[in-house]
Each structure stands twice: as structure tokens, then as C-alpha cells.
Design an enzyme around this catalytic site. Structure first.
Site, PDB file in Angstrom:
ATOM      1  N   THR A  26      -9.049  18.878  25.936  1.00 31.54           N
ATOM      2  CA  THR A  26      -7.650  19.289  25.898  1.00 31.54           C
ATOM      3  C   THR A  26      -6.790  18.067  25.585  1.00 31.54           C
ATOM      4  O   THR A  26      -7.065  16.962  26.053  1.00 31.54           O
ATOM      5  CB  THR A  26      -7.222  20.048  27.173  1.00 31.54           C
ATOM      6  OG1 THR A  26      -6.013  20.751  26.899  1.00 31.54           O
ATOM      7  CG2 THR A  26      -7.003  19.123  28.368  1.00 31.54           C
ATOM      8  N   CYS A  32       1.315  17.978  32.751  1.00 28.18           N
ATOM      9  CA  CYS A  32       0.260  18.980  32.938  1.00 28.18           C
ATOM     10  C   CYS A  32      -0.994  18.298  33.493  1.00 28.18           C
ATOM     11  O   CYS A  32      -1.155  17.089  33.394  1.00 28.18           O
ATOM     12  CB  CYS A  32      -0.113  19.637  31.617  1.00 28.18           C
ATOM     13  SG  CYS A  32       1.224  20.580  30.852  1.00 28.18           S
ATOM     14  N   HIS A  49      -6.163  23.803  31.603  1.00 26.24           N
ATOM     15  CA  HIS A  49      -5.000  22.954  31.314  1.00 26.24           C
ATOM     16  C   HIS A  49      -3.785  23.654  31.930  1.00 26.24           C
ATOM     17  O   HIS A  49      -3.265  24.602  31.350  1.00 26.24           O
ATOM     18  CB  HIS A  49      -4.861  22.814  29.795  1.00 26.24           C
ATOM     19  CG  HIS A  49      -3.689  21.982  29.332  1.00 26.24           C
ATOM     20  ND1 HIS A  49      -3.754  21.174  28.234  1.00 26.24           N
ATOM     21  CD2 HIS A  49      -2.419  21.844  29.794  1.00 26.24           C
ATOM     22  CE1 HIS A  49      -2.585  20.573  28.044  1.00 26.24           C
ATOM     23  NE2 HIS A  49      -1.748  20.967  28.980  1.00 26.24           N
TER      24      HIS A  49
END
Lengths: 163, 211
Positions: A26, A32, A49
Site C-alpha cells: 500500500t 493513515c 489501509h
């Protein structure tokens, strides 16, 4: 890493589960958090994620992959349904940076809150967190090699960390 | 409240005009600042999910220079002026008159950084004040923040408020470009991303009742 491995991309607010000879990736984690749950014996792993700490704080929370709590629930169920035992699962995570300083409100501490939420969820499920690379003020791209159970972390400075 | 994903084509036209008004004045401001001719694209208005938003700037991992700020007042939202590192260097050179500025200065050279922040400040201030005059709505920019990092890392934190209630963002996107040699010209991309609650106020102020 050999070229025979398949790269599986996980987007923002997304979860993917894969087996050995895959790499879960990711890109561009800021505030995040990327959470990997993995089963070394079965060579099975999943990467989430997540963007926000708590689904209960939103009115429109149908997207379960967006929140730490519901994404981890979903990921755990998925791994169990694919044959993992809960006590075989381990976790690694990265992200939760503090990108901006221009606002002092709670939303801007979202990185920190995401990290805390993941920690408490893992504790609830008694899943050991083996390593993490969290906080700071830089974006991260992460890749989890299922065969080696190692999490590779890159920033724009070009330095790669392996945890 | 009408959801962003349910907006009609005429709603999009109105928002395109919003981008037009704001960016044309920002382009004029930049033109005066660096004493060169600046052209602008017709603004595009897109309803995108978070992953599509990153594609607009060249991918999640794309290294970008962003001058980011929050819009406060009647129409809260986020605004970004996005450049590639190379474009940011050209802009910093033109503003400061220092041609020795290079990409490595972006990370830790205070003069380069403050020059770019100030350009972002002037451009977004001119975008918002024009829009504010036109709509009679209050819009104040916060102090801008300069970041050099991966696109997703910067932009996602900027649109957190939207993400709490929606999986989509409505992006008003305008490219401004210096006329002439493309290799050495300044090109930048303006993103105005109003919070979901802001749209009805914009429509109302512009006399569009339907929403």
C-alpha cells in the site's frame, strides 16, 4: 525479492488477503495506518489501509474498510475463514504520521488516534504486535512479503526500513 | 443534504464557474508576481473516490510539493496548490531571482520554503477572495503549509473532514501554466475540495435553487 512474486496493491480504505509468493503493498500512508495480520505457518496474510480510528464516530460508516475497528474485524474473519487459527496470527503495522501542523483540533491528531485504535483492537483480540514503524511527519509506502513475514517501509528520502 | 454523488450536470457547471472565477484571478496574481504570461485550463469538476483523487495528481506514491491550507468561514473545505518538485524549483528561482536553487533546497532551505509558501498564500488568497466577493460568502484561508511528500500522504490528511462522512470528494481542479518553453515554465495545479456541507451554500449564493 524475486520477480516471481505477485504484487497485490491495497488502495486507500481497502483490505486484501493473499497467500505466499505474494507481496501486499500500500502506497502513500500519511496519517493513515497499514496493518498486516499474518499466519506464518499457513503463509497467509492480509493488509488493511485504514483512514480513521473509529466507525462509531461517523454517521455514514458503511465502508468498513475505512475504519481501524471494522477493518480489523473484517480482516480477522477473512483470515479465520481461510483456515488460520486465531492464536497463530501476528501483526505488524506502519503509518500514523502527523503531516500538517496548521490545525490544532482533534482531527489533526488523527495519525496518533489511528495508532491507538489499532493497538487497542489488537489487544482485544490478543494478537501480538511484533513490530511497528509509526508516527513522525513523513509519508510511507509499505510492502509485506508473505514468505519472509517482513514489512518493508519506504519514505521519499529513499531509505528503506525492514521490520 | 444532497449527496455529492447525486449532483447533476448543471451543478457541475456551477462549480466549474467557481473554479473559473477563482483560478483566473490566481493566474493574474502569479503573472504579476513573476512578470510572465500565465494561461489557465478550463477547470474540471470531478466526483472521485479517494483512490481516484490520487490518480489526478499522478498516483499515490508520486512525490509532490503541496502548499496546503484549510478554508474557513461559510464554505469550509481544503485547498491545495500542487507542483512537481521540478516545477517548484523553477517557481522558487523566479520569485527569488536565485537560479542556484535546486530540488534538494525544497526540504531544508528556509528561503526557498518561505518563498513557495508565500506564493501559495498569494495565489490561494486571490482565488478565495475573488470567490468570496462574487458569492458574498466568507472564506478565509488558514496559514498555508508547505509539504514535500507522497501525494496520498499529503492529500488524505487534507480531506479528513470529508472522509468522516463520505467516500467521495468533489474536486475543482485547474491547471495554470506559464506561456512559452514547457521545460522551464511553471505549471501548477489548484485543487479546491469543499466540505460536503458547503455545496448547498455555494449553490444558494450563486442563485441555483435546485440543490
Amino acid at each position: 525479492m524475486t520477480s516471481t512474486k505477485t504484487m497485490i496493491k491495497v488502495g486507500i480504505a481497502d483490505v486484501k488477503v493473499a497467500q505466499s509468493l505474494s507481496i501486499l503493498k500500500t502506497a502513500g500512508l500519511g496519517s493513515c495506518v497499514g496493518i498486516v495480520l499474518y499466519d506464518e505457518d499457513k503463509e497467509l496474510a492480509g493488509l488493511a489501509h485504514i483512514m480513521l480510528p473509529d466507525s462509531k464516530a461517523s454517521k455514514n460508516n458503511k465502508n468498513v474498510f475505512k475504519y481501524a475497528d471494522t477493518a480489523i474485524d473484517w480482516l480477522l474473519e477473512e483470515l479465520l475463514s481461510k483456515g488460520s487459527r486465531r492464536d497463530a496470527l501476528k501483526a505488524k503495522m506502519a503509518g500514523g504520521a502527523h503531516m500538517f501542523s496548521f490545525k490544532s483540533n482533534e482531527l489533526m491528531k488523527i495519525g496518533e488516534r489511528n495508532i491507538k485504535s489499532v493497538h487497542s483492537k489488537l489487544l482485544d483480540y490478543q494478537i501480538p504486535l511484533l513490530s511497528e514503524d509509526v508516527g513522525g511527519s513523513k509519508g510511507r509506502t509499505i510492502e509485506f512479503d508473505i514468505e519472509t513475514s517482513m514489512l518493508h517501509i519506504k519514505t521519499i528520502n529513499g531509505v528503506e526500513k525492514v521490520i | 443534504m444532497k449527496r455529492i454523488e447525486d449532483f447533476s450536470l448543471s451543478d457541475f457547471d456551477v462549480l466549474q464557474e467557481v473554479g473559473n472565477i477563482g483560478a483566473s484571478h490566481a493566474a493574474t496574481a502569479l503573472s504579476q508576481l513573476i512578470d510572465r504570461k500565465i494561461n489557465m485550463s478550463v477547470p474540471s469538476v470531478n466526483c472521485v473516490d479517494f483512490n481516484e483523487l490520487m490518480e489526478i495528481v499522478g498516483g499515490h506514491e508520486k512525490n509532490i510539493v503541496s502548499i496546503s491550507l484549510q478554508v474557513e468561514g461559510d464554505v469550509p473545505g481544503s485547498m491545495f496548490f500542487v507542483l512537481t518538485p521540478e516545477e517548484a524549483v523553477v517557481l522558487a528561482q523566479q520569485v527569488t531571482g536565485d537560479s542556484s536553487i535546486g530540488v534538494y533546497h525544497l526540504q531544508d532551505h528556509p528561503l526557498t520554503q518561505s518563498a513557495l509558501s508565500e506564493v501559495g498564500n498569494i495565489l490561494s488568497g486571490s482565488y478565495l477572495s475573488t470567490l468570496s466577493d462574487f458569492t458574498k460568502l466568507q472564506m478565509q484561508p488558514t496559514v498555508p503549509q508547505l509539504s514535500i511528500d507522497m501525494a496520498a500522504a499529503i492529500l488524505m490528511q487534507g480531506i479528513l473532514e470529508i472522509s468522516e462522512e463520505s467516500d467521495f470528494a468533489l474536486v475543482i481542479d485547474t491547471i495554470i501554466r506559464e506561456e512559452g518553453n514547457w521545460n522551464e515554465s511553471v505549471t501548477g495545479q489548484f485543487f479546491f475540495i469543499p466540505d460536503p456541507d458547503s455545496f448547498s451554500k455555494i449553490f444558494h449564493a450563486l442563485g441555483v435553487a435546485g440543490s
